[in-house]
Design a protein around this motif. Structure first.
Motif, PDB file in Angstrom:
ATOM      1  N   PHE A   2     -28.311 -10.504  35.805  1.00 54.38           N
ATOM      2  CA  PHE A   2     -27.945 -10.609  34.386  1.00 54.38           C
ATOM      3  C   PHE A   2     -26.685  -9.811  34.078  1.00 54.38           C
ATOM      4  O   PHE A   2     -25.813 -10.273  33.336  1.00 54.38           O
ATOM      5  CB  PHE A   2     -29.103 -10.197  33.479  1.00 54.38           C
ATOM      6  CG  PHE A   2     -30.194 -11.227  33.403  1.00 54.38           C
ATOM      7  CD1 PHE A   2     -29.928 -12.523  32.980  1.00 54.38           C
ATOM      8  CD2 PHE A   2     -31.489 -10.915  33.757  1.00 54.38           C
ATOM      9  CE1 PHE A   2     -30.918 -13.486  32.902  1.00 54.38           C
ATOM     10  CE2 PHE A   2     -32.501 -11.861  33.684  1.00 54.38           C
ATOM     11  CZ  PHE A   2     -32.216 -13.147  33.264  1.00 54.38           C
TER      12      PHE A   2
ATOM     13  N   VAL B  68     -23.452 -11.822  32.633  1.00 54.79           N
ATOM     14  CA  VAL B  68     -22.890 -11.507  31.316  1.00 54.79           C
ATOM     15  C   VAL B  68     -21.458 -11.012  31.454  1.00 54.79           C
ATOM     16  O   VAL B  68     -20.560 -11.471  30.740  1.00 54.79           O
ATOM     17  CB  VAL B  68     -23.769 -10.491  30.559  1.00 54.79           C
ATOM     18  CG1 VAL B  68     -23.061  -9.962  29.316  1.00 54.79           C
ATOM     19  CG2 VAL B  68     -25.102 -11.132  30.171  1.00 54.79           C
TER      20      VAL B  68
ATOM     21  N   PHE C 222     -32.320 -17.613  36.984  1.00 52.64           N
ATOM     22  CA  PHE C 222     -31.682 -16.882  35.897  1.00 52.64           C
ATOM     23  C   PHE C 222     -30.844 -17.850  35.082  1.00 52.64           C
ATOM     24  O   PHE C 222     -30.181 -18.723  35.645  1.00 52.64           O
ATOM     25  CB  PHE C 222     -30.756 -15.791  36.451  1.00 52.64           C
ATOM     26  CG  PHE C 222     -31.445 -14.837  37.369  1.00 52.64           C
ATOM     27  CD1 PHE C 222     -31.900 -13.620  36.909  1.00 52.64           C
ATOM     28  CD2 PHE C 222     -31.647 -15.164  38.708  1.00 52.64           C
ATOM     29  CE1 PHE C 222     -32.540 -12.740  37.759  1.00 52.64           C
ATOM     30  CE2 PHE C 222     -32.283 -14.293  39.568  1.00 52.64           C
ATOM     31  CZ  PHE C 222     -32.730 -13.079  39.091  1.00 52.64           C
TER      32      PHE C 222
ATOM     33  N   ILE D 230     -28.307 -17.806  31.350  1.00 51.99           N
ATOM     34  CA  ILE D 230     -27.825 -17.252  30.092  1.00 51.99           C
ATOM     35  C   ILE D 230     -27.198 -18.398  29.311  1.00 51.99           C
ATOM     36  O   ILE D 230     -26.615 -19.322  29.884  1.00 51.99           O
ATOM     37  CB  ILE D 230     -26.832 -16.083  30.273  1.00 51.99           C
ATOM     38  CG1 ILE D 230     -25.629 -16.485  31.101  1.00 51.99           C
ATOM     39  CG2 ILE D 230     -27.527 -14.881  30.887  1.00 51.99           C
ATOM     40  CD1 ILE D 230     -24.532 -15.434  31.130  1.00 51.99           C
TER      41      ILE D 230
ATOM     42  N   GLN E 125     -26.625 -16.768  23.496  1.00 53.34           N
ATOM     43  CA  GLN E 125     -26.790 -15.355  23.854  1.00 53.34           C
ATOM     44  C   GLN E 125     -25.439 -14.655  23.962  1.00 53.34           C
ATOM     45  O   GLN E 125     -25.269 -13.537  23.470  1.00 53.34           O
ATOM     46  CB  GLN E 125     -27.543 -15.223  25.181  1.00 53.34           C
ATOM     47  CG  GLN E 125     -29.007 -15.582  25.107  1.00 53.34           C
ATOM     48  CD  GLN E 125     -29.648 -15.648  26.471  1.00 53.34           C
ATOM     49  OE1 GLN E 125     -29.107 -16.274  27.398  1.00 53.34           O
ATOM     50  NE2 GLN E 125     -30.804 -15.006  26.612  1.00 53.34           N
TER      51      GLN E 125
ATOM     52  N   LYS F   9     -29.246  -5.565  24.905  1.00 52.42           N
ATOM     53  CA  LYS F   9     -29.741  -6.945  24.906  1.00 52.42           C
ATOM     54  C   LYS F   9     -30.718  -7.128  26.055  1.00 52.42           C
ATOM     55  O   LYS F   9     -30.413  -6.798  27.203  1.00 52.42           O
ATOM     56  CB  LYS F   9     -28.554  -7.903  25.055  1.00 52.42           C
ATOM     57  CG  LYS F   9     -28.899  -9.355  25.080  1.00 52.42           C
ATOM     58  CD  LYS F   9     -29.190  -9.862  23.703  1.00 52.42           C
ATOM     59  CE  LYS F   9     -29.365 -11.391  23.753  1.00 52.42           C
ATOM     60  NZ  LYS F   9     -29.934 -11.906  22.544  1.00 52.42           N
ATOM     61  N   ASP F  10     -31.903  -7.642  25.742  1.00 50.26           N
ATOM     62  CA  ASP F  10     -32.926  -7.896  26.758  1.00 50.26           C
ATOM     63  C   ASP F  10     -32.795  -9.302  27.334  1.00 50.26           C
ATOM     64  O   ASP F  10     -32.546 -10.267  26.595  1.00 50.26           O
ATOM     65  CB  ASP F  10     -34.325  -7.755  26.171  1.00 50.26           C
ATOM     66  CG  ASP F  10     -34.727  -6.322  25.915  1.00 50.26           C
ATOM     67  OD1 ASP F  10     -34.077  -5.410  26.448  1.00 50.26           O
ATOM     68  OD2 ASP F  10     -35.716  -6.112  25.179  1.00 50.26           O
ATOM     69  N   PHE F  11     -32.983  -9.385  28.645  1.00 48.37           N
ATOM     70  CA  PHE F  11     -33.041 -10.651  29.362  1.00 48.37           C
ATOM     71  C   PHE F  11     -34.299 -10.627  30.208  1.00 48.37           C
ATOM     72  O   PHE F  11     -34.624  -9.606  30.813  1.00 48.37           O
ATOM     73  CB  PHE F  11     -31.814 -10.831  30.266  1.00 48.37           C
ATOM     74  CG  PHE F  11     -30.534 -10.992  29.509  1.00 48.37           C
ATOM     75  CD1 PHE F  11     -30.067 -12.253  29.174  1.00 48.37           C
ATOM     76  CD2 PHE F  11     -29.808  -9.880  29.111  1.00 48.37           C
ATOM     77  CE1 PHE F  11     -28.891 -12.403  28.472  1.00 48.37           C
ATOM     78  CE2 PHE F  11     -28.637 -10.018  28.407  1.00 48.37           C
ATOM     79  CZ  PHE F  11     -28.166 -11.284  28.082  1.00 48.37           C
TER      80      PHE F  11
ATOM     81  N   THR G 274     -37.958  -7.586  32.807  1.00 50.75           N
ATOM     82  CA  THR G 274     -37.110  -7.506  31.624  1.00 50.75           C
ATOM     83  C   THR G 274     -35.991  -6.530  31.946  1.00 50.75           C
ATOM     84  O   THR G 274     -36.248  -5.386  32.318  1.00 50.75           O
ATOM     85  CB  THR G 274     -37.897  -7.007  30.399  1.00 50.75           C
ATOM     86  OG1 THR G 274     -39.010  -7.883  30.185  1.00 50.75           O
ATOM     87  CG2 THR G 274     -37.026  -6.962  29.159  1.00 50.75           C
TER      88      THR G 274
END
Length: 140
Positions: A54, A58, A89, A91, A95, A111-113, A129
């Motif tokens: 993540f 991002v 995964f 995104i 988001q 920010k939680d993923f 998480t």
């Protein structure tokens, strides 16, 4: 990434990372080097297979004008993991837009993923998480 020592040692294979860094798929084989004391997947290996994705996804999507770090993580063990397990995964643009909008003021954004690690029957073995810390870089 498949040559990264922590992945090699744990039996982790990156199957796919999309060109736009919005999707990734990783698998973990069950072997002698990643079993725990009761013979199922070692929790550290389940976590390691999800660790960098993540943050990488991002940061690749919002650009060099931002600081992106892992801030926290939580793992929930839901079922003993045996055999090959995998994690996918994703995104979304929504988001990313939310992150960019929230970081515009210069304040930190947490920010939680969430990603599920699933077995060969697609049952969830563990839920991870990851909380990312994102901040717009200050102009120097």
């Amino acid at each position: 990434m498949n040559l990264w020592p922590p992945f090699i040692g744990a039996g982790i294979t990156v199957e796919k990372i999309s060109k736009d860094f919005r999707h990734a798929k990783v698998r973990l084989k069950h072997g002698l080097l990643n079993r725990n004391i009761v013979g199922v997947h070692f929790g550290g290996s389940l976590f390691a297979m999800t660790d960098p994705f993540f943050m990488m996804m991002v940061s690749q999507n919002i650009g060099k004008g931002y600081i992106v770090w892992d801030q926290a993580a939580k793992i929930e063990f839901l079922k003993p993991g045996k055999g090959k397990v995998h994690a996918s995964f994703e995104i979304t643009q929504e988001q990313l837009d939310d992150i960019i909008g929230s970081a515009e003021s210069g304040n930190k954004v947490l920010k939680d993923f969430v990603v599920d690690v699933k077995d060969q029957e697609n049952d969830v073995v563990a839920r991870i998480t990851k909380t990312l810390y994102i901040r717009k870089k200050k102009k120097s």
